[in-house]
Design a protein around this motif. Sequence first.
Motif, mmCIF file in Angstrom:
data_model
loop_
_atom_site.group_PDB
_atom_site.id
_atom_site.type_symbol
_atom_site.label_atom_id
_atom_site.label_comp_id
_atom_site.label_asym_id
_atom_site.label_seq_id
_atom_site.Cartn_x
_atom_site.Cartn_y
_atom_site.Cartn_z
ATOM 1 N N UNK A 157 74.657 66.164 37.379
ATOM 2 C CA UNK A 157 75.918 66.758 37.816
ATOM 3 C C UNK A 157 75.799 68.239 38.146
ATOM 4 N N UNK A 158 75.059 68.981 37.340
ATOM 5 C CA UNK A 158 75.112 70.436 37.448
ATOM 6 C C UNK A 158 73.857 71.091 37.997
ATOM 7 N N UNK A 159 72.772 70.364 38.079
ATOM 8 C CA UNK A 159 71.552 70.953 38.637
ATOM 9 C C UNK A 159 71.254 70.329 39.996
ATOM 10 N N UNK A 160 71.214 68.996 40.041
ATOM 11 C CA UNK A 160 70.905 68.313 41.297
ATOM 12 C C UNK A 160 72.108 68.291 42.230
ATOM 13 N N UNK A 161 73.265 67.875 41.717
ATOM 14 C CA UNK A 161 74.511 67.901 42.478
ATOM 15 C C UNK A 161 74.466 67.170 43.804
ATOM 16 N N UNK A 162 75.256 67.656 44.773
ATOM 17 C CA UNK A 162 75.370 67.006 46.083
ATOM 18 C C UNK A 162 74.126 67.192 46.935
ATOM 19 N N UNK A 163 73.252 68.094 46.542
ATOM 20 C CA UNK A 163 71.996 68.248 47.283
ATOM 21 C C UNK A 163 71.118 67.005 47.153
ATOM 22 N N UNK A 164 71.256 66.280 46.049
ATOM 23 C CA UNK A 164 70.403 65.123 45.777
ATOM 24 C C UNK A 164 71.198 63.815 45.768
ATOM 25 N N UNK A 165 72.459 63.853 45.373
ATOM 26 C CA UNK A 165 73.229 62.625 45.136
ATOM 27 C C UNK A 165 74.495 62.572 45.983
#
Length: 155
Positions: free
Chosen positions: A87-95
């Motif tokens: 939720x807070x590290x990968x966020x929308x960049x990955x998911x």
Amino acid sequence: MDTFLLYPNIFHNIPKSLELGMEFMAVASPHTYFPPLGAASILTGILALMLAWKTEPVRYWILFSILMIVLEGATSIVFAWSRNEILFIEGVDVHSVEFLKRTAQEFLIVHGFRVAYNIIGSILMFVGFIKYYKHNFISKEAVKGNVLYWTGNRL
């Protein structure tokens, strides 16, 4: 504090609220404080257990309270920390946004268990210390022949 102040704001409008939450927690976040606080809770619980071990009616209340603290920590490590990373590290960049919403829902369910462990552990510890007080202080005064009044009743 997280349950009632941060989480309603962080999870209300995913992914925008996640991004805003990350900006807000750029300097310090829950992971800054809760792992050391959890370790301190376990250590002070063990210390309380050692100090109260001779008082048999108390030891299991404190022991089970420590178990709740350990369960909360294990639940956080096993289930919450991986979701925090998503939720807070990968966020929308990955998911995808849909995956983030599902992960947030899973996180909040896991968090409900953590809150329950904390409530149960607090009650157990409170009962343990009340029993410790009654066993080690009130009964000793009564044995000495001193007059004690507890809510108007003589002990």
